[in-house]
Design a protein around this motif. Structure first.
Motif, PDB file in Angstrom:
ATOM      1  N   GLY A 112     127.278  62.649  60.878  1.00  0.00           N
ATOM      2  CA  GLY A 112     125.980  62.142  61.322  1.00  0.00           C
ATOM      3  C   GLY A 112     124.948  61.986  60.222  1.00  0.00           C
ATOM      4  O   GLY A 112     123.795  62.405  60.375  1.00  0.00           O
ATOM      5  N   PHE A 113     125.328  61.319  59.152  1.00  0.00           N
ATOM      6  CA  PHE A 113     124.448  61.240  57.971  1.00  0.00           C
ATOM      7  C   PHE A 113     124.428  59.812  57.450  1.00  0.00           C
ATOM      8  O   PHE A 113     125.467  59.150  57.354  1.00  0.00           O
ATOM      9  CB  PHE A 113     124.961  62.201  56.896  1.00  0.00           C
ATOM     10  N   ARG A 114     123.230  59.325  57.087  1.00  0.00           N
ATOM     11  CA  ARG A 114     123.072  58.000  56.493  1.00  0.00           C
ATOM     12  C   ARG A 114     122.048  58.089  55.382  1.00  0.00           C
ATOM     13  O   ARG A 114     121.001  58.725  55.530  1.00  0.00           O
ATOM     14  CB  ARG A 114     122.622  56.991  57.555  1.00  0.00           C
ATOM     15  N   ILE A 115     122.321  57.435  54.267  1.00  0.00           N
ATOM     16  CA  ILE A 115     121.390  57.438  53.137  1.00  0.00           C
ATOM     17  C   ILE A 115     121.278  56.027  52.573  1.00  0.00           C
ATOM     18  O   ILE A 115     122.268  55.264  52.568  1.00  0.00           O
ATOM     19  CB  ILE A 115     121.839  58.432  52.037  1.00  0.00           C
ATOM     20  N   GLY A 116     120.096  55.673  52.113  1.00  0.00           N
ATOM     21  CA  GLY A 116     119.899  54.345  51.546  1.00  0.00           C
ATOM     22  C   GLY A 116     118.497  54.177  50.993  1.00  0.00           C
ATOM     23  O   GLY A 116     117.788  55.153  50.740  1.00  0.00           O
ATOM     24  N   ILE A 117     118.112  52.934  50.827  1.00  0.00           N
ATOM     25  CA  ILE A 117     116.807  52.576  50.280  1.00  0.00           C
ATOM     26  C   ILE A 117     116.107  51.648  51.273  1.00  0.00           C
ATOM     27  O   ILE A 117     116.713  50.722  51.805  1.00  0.00           O
ATOM     28  CB  ILE A 117     116.952  51.837  48.924  1.00  0.00           C
ATOM     29  N   ASP A 118     114.822  51.935  51.548  1.00  0.00           N
ATOM     30  CA  ASP A 118     114.047  50.983  52.335  1.00  0.00           C
ATOM     31  C   ASP A 118     112.879  50.455  51.497  1.00  0.00           C
ATOM     32  O   ASP A 118     112.381  51.157  50.617  1.00  0.00           O
ATOM     33  CB  ASP A 118     113.559  51.598  53.652  1.00  0.00           C
ATOM     34  N   VAL A 119     112.484  49.242  51.768  1.00  0.00           N
ATOM     35  CA  VAL A 119     111.373  48.599  51.068  1.00  0.00           C
ATOM     36  C   VAL A 119     110.437  47.969  52.089  1.00  0.00           C
ATOM     37  O   VAL A 119     110.855  47.109  52.865  1.00  0.00           O
ATOM     38  CB  VAL A 119     111.854  47.506  50.082  1.00  0.00           C
ATOM     39  N   THR A 120     109.185  48.420  52.128  1.00  0.00           N
ATOM     40  CA  THR A 120     108.176  47.836  53.005  1.00  0.00           C
ATOM     41  C   THR A 120     107.319  46.858  52.214  1.00  0.00           C
ATOM     42  O   THR A 120     106.855  47.173  51.117  1.00  0.00           O
ATOM     43  CB  THR A 120     107.279  48.925  53.621  1.00  0.00           C
ATOM     44  N   ILE A 121     107.120  45.678  52.763  1.00  0.00           N
ATOM     45  CA  ILE A 121     106.301  44.631  52.150  1.00  0.00           C
ATOM     46  C   ILE A 121     105.178  44.296  53.123  1.00  0.00           C
ATOM     47  O   ILE A 121     105.445  43.900  54.268  1.00  0.00           O
ATOM     48  CB  ILE A 121     107.140  43.383  51.838  1.00  0.00           C
ATOM     49  N   ALA A 122     103.930  44.481  52.697  1.00  0.00           N
ATOM     50  CA  ALA A 122     102.779  44.255  53.571  1.00  0.00           C
ATOM     51  C   ALA A 122     101.797  43.300  52.902  1.00  0.00           C
ATOM     52  O   ALA A 122     100.994  43.715  52.058  1.00  0.00           O
ATOM     53  CB  ALA A 122     102.097  45.576  53.904  1.00  0.00           C
ATOM     54  N   PRO A 123     101.843  42.006  53.236  1.00  0.00           N
ATOM     55  CA  PRO A 123     100.865  41.057  52.667  1.00  0.00           C
ATOM     56  C   PRO A 123      99.477  41.359  53.195  1.00  0.00           C
ATOM     57  O   PRO A 123      99.300  41.789  54.335  1.00  0.00           O
ATOM     58  CB  PRO A 123     101.370  39.699  53.152  1.00  0.00           C
ATOM     59  N   GLN A 124      98.460  41.136  52.349  1.00  0.00           N
ATOM     60  CA  GLN A 124      97.083  41.466  52.697  1.00  0.00           C
ATOM     61  C   GLN A 124      96.178  40.254  52.519  1.00  0.00           C
ATOM     62  O   GLN A 124      96.225  39.594  51.484  1.00  0.00           O
ATOM     63  CB  GLN A 124      96.568  42.604  51.808  1.00  0.00           C
ATOM     64  N   PRO A 125      95.349  39.954  53.516  1.00  0.00           N
ATOM     65  CA  PRO A 125      94.345  38.901  53.318  1.00  0.00           C
ATOM     66  C   PRO A 125      93.332  39.355  52.278  1.00  0.00           C
ATOM     67  O   PRO A 125      93.004  40.543  52.187  1.00  0.00           O
ATOM     68  CB  PRO A 125      93.695  38.765  54.705  1.00  0.00           C
TER      69      PRO A 125
ATOM     70  N   THR B 117     110.035  45.501  56.700  1.00  0.00           N
ATOM     71  CA  THR B 117     110.770  46.562  56.034  1.00  0.00           C
ATOM     72  C   THR B 117     112.251  46.255  56.082  1.00  0.00           C
ATOM     73  O   THR B 117     112.796  45.898  57.141  1.00  0.00           O
ATOM     74  CB  THR B 117     110.509  47.942  56.674  1.00  0.00           C
ATOM     75  N   LEU B 118     112.928  46.387  54.932  1.00  0.00           N
ATOM     76  CA  LEU B 118     114.369  46.161  54.826  1.00  0.00           C
ATOM     77  C   LEU B 118     115.047  47.450  54.379  1.00  0.00           C
ATOM     78  O   LEU B 118     114.474  48.235  53.609  1.00  0.00           O
ATOM     79  CB  LEU B 118     114.661  45.046  53.828  1.00  0.00           C
ATOM     80  N   PHE B 119     116.261  47.668  54.859  1.00  0.00           N
ATOM     81  CA  PHE B 119     117.027  48.865  54.511  1.00  0.00           C
ATOM     82  C   PHE B 119     118.440  48.461  54.122  1.00  0.00           C
ATOM     83  O   PHE B 119     119.043  47.575  54.735  1.00  0.00           O
ATOM     84  CB  PHE B 119     117.079  49.830  55.695  1.00  0.00           C
ATOM     85  N   LEU B 120     118.978  49.122  53.104  1.00  0.00           N
ATOM     86  CA  LEU B 120     120.375  48.974  52.723  1.00  0.00           C
ATOM     87  C   LEU B 120     120.902  50.359  52.393  1.00  0.00           C
ATOM     88  O   LEU B 120     120.298  51.089  51.590  1.00  0.00           O
ATOM     89  CB  LEU B 120     120.524  48.059  51.498  1.00  0.00           C
ATOM     90  N   GLY B 121     121.993  50.756  53.032  1.00  0.00           N
ATOM     91  CA  GLY B 121     122.512  52.099  52.799  1.00  0.00           C
ATOM     92  C   GLY B 121     123.942  52.263  53.277  1.00  0.00           C
ATOM     93  O   GLY B 121     124.641  51.296  53.560  1.00  0.00           O
ATOM     94  N   LYS B 122     124.328  53.517  53.412  1.00  0.00           N
ATOM     95  CA  LYS B 122     125.711  53.860  53.776  1.00  0.00           C
ATOM     96  C   LYS B 122     125.709  54.988  54.791  1.00  0.00           C
ATOM     97  O   LYS B 122     125.013  55.991  54.609  1.00  0.00           O
ATOM     98  CB  LYS B 122     126.467  54.278  52.521  1.00  0.00           C
ATOM     99  N   ARG B 123     126.477  54.810  55.851  1.00  0.00           N
ATOM    100  CA  ARG B 123     126.628  55.857  56.859  1.00  0.00           C
ATOM    101  C   ARG B 123     127.916  56.648  56.608  1.00  0.00           C
ATOM    102  O   ARG B 123     128.941  56.088  56.258  1.00  0.00           O
ATOM    103  CB  ARG B 123     126.675  55.245  58.254  1.00  0.00           C
ATOM    104  N   PHE B 124     127.805  57.963  56.800  1.00  0.00           N
ATOM    105  CA  PHE B 124     128.956  58.843  56.608  1.00  0.00           C
ATOM    106  C   PHE B 124     129.270  59.582  57.903  1.00  0.00           C
ATOM    107  O   PHE B 124     128.405  59.789  58.737  1.00  0.00           O
ATOM    108  CB  PHE B 124     128.655  59.871  55.504  1.00  0.00           C
TER     109      PHE B 124
END
Length: 241
Positions: free
Chosen positions: A61-74, A234-241
């Motif tokens: 029951g374990f997952r690890i990865g990287i997430d990136v949040t992108i928030a454009p601002q006026p 937000t995008l995520f890329l990772g691996k589940r174990f």
């Protein structure tokens, strides 16, 4: 794992890119402008679920990865207009998920870079799946989260609290989800930046979000959210174990 390593390198390059901008807050910020900063900086930094509503088992029951949040601002000008704010906030983080017991799951999202001049946030979510899809058509969870936020070399610091619920549908590999929550964000400035004696404030907003999780040998996830009608991705890329 090659994909995960590539995204990790890209995230740290994004951090370096943000740091190189030399962004800084102006002086002479008013009380209403502090509220605007909380909405622009605090809300988008809230830790993201990036998970279907069902919970992982306790082992592994374990997952690890990287997430990136992108928030454009006026664009907007605050204070004495002698600062520089980026038009897009980019926040990469290490993202870890662990199944616990009885439908509970812990999600942690941290930026393991200290004393960096850009945008940092560290937080976690505890969620509980109280209705499993095997009992009906959807999985449904409630969750609560906390995020500590820092930006502009510590000139802005804050704390976010989130409470909400969401549901997902399991199509084997593809798991779309949708949810709604309330975010309470407290934020404050270093003394000397604000025009008033009060240097902090608290704001609340509804957070509507929709996302999907795609499980292959490598797991992909994406989430789109609205806070005060301001979008973030937000995008995520990772691996589940």
């Amino acid at each position: 794992m090659k994909h995960l390593a590539l995204l990790s390198a890209s995230c740290f390059l994004l951090v370096a890119s943000f740091s190189a901008r030399g962004a800084n807050l102006p002086s002479g910020i008013t009380g209403p402008e502090i509220d605007q900063l909380i909405e622009r900086i605090g809300f988008p930094a809230t830790t993201r679920l990036l998970r279907a509503a069902h919970s992982y088992p306790s082992w592994p029951g374990f997952r690890i990865g990287i997430d990136v949040t992108i928030a454009p601002q006026p664009s907007f000008q605050i204070g004495d207009k002698n600062g520089s704010e980026p038009k897009v906030y980019v926040l990469p983080r290490l993202h870890v998920t662990k199944g616990l017991w009885e439908g509970a799951e812990l999600i942690l999202s941290v930026l393991p870079i200290y004393d960096q001049p850009g945008y940092a946030a560290n937080g976690g979510i505890l969620k509980w799946c109280f209705y499993q899809e095997k009992e009906g058509w959807l999985s449904v969870s409630v969750f609560s989260g906390y995020t500590n936020v820092s930006a502009f070399r510590g000139d802005y610091s804050g704390n976010n609290f989130e409470f909400g619920f969401y549901a997902s549908k399991d199509y084997v590999r593809l798991k779309p989800y949708v949810g709604l929550s309330t975010i309470l964000a407290q934020g404050g400035l270093k003394s000397g930046l604000a025009k008033t004696a009060v240097t902090s404030s608290m704001r609340a907003t509804l957070h509507a979000f929709i996302g999907m999780e795609l499980e292959y040998p490598v797991t992909f996830a994406g989430e789109f959210g609205l806070t005060n009608l301001n979008p973030s991705f937000t995008l995520f890329l990772g691996k589940r174990f």
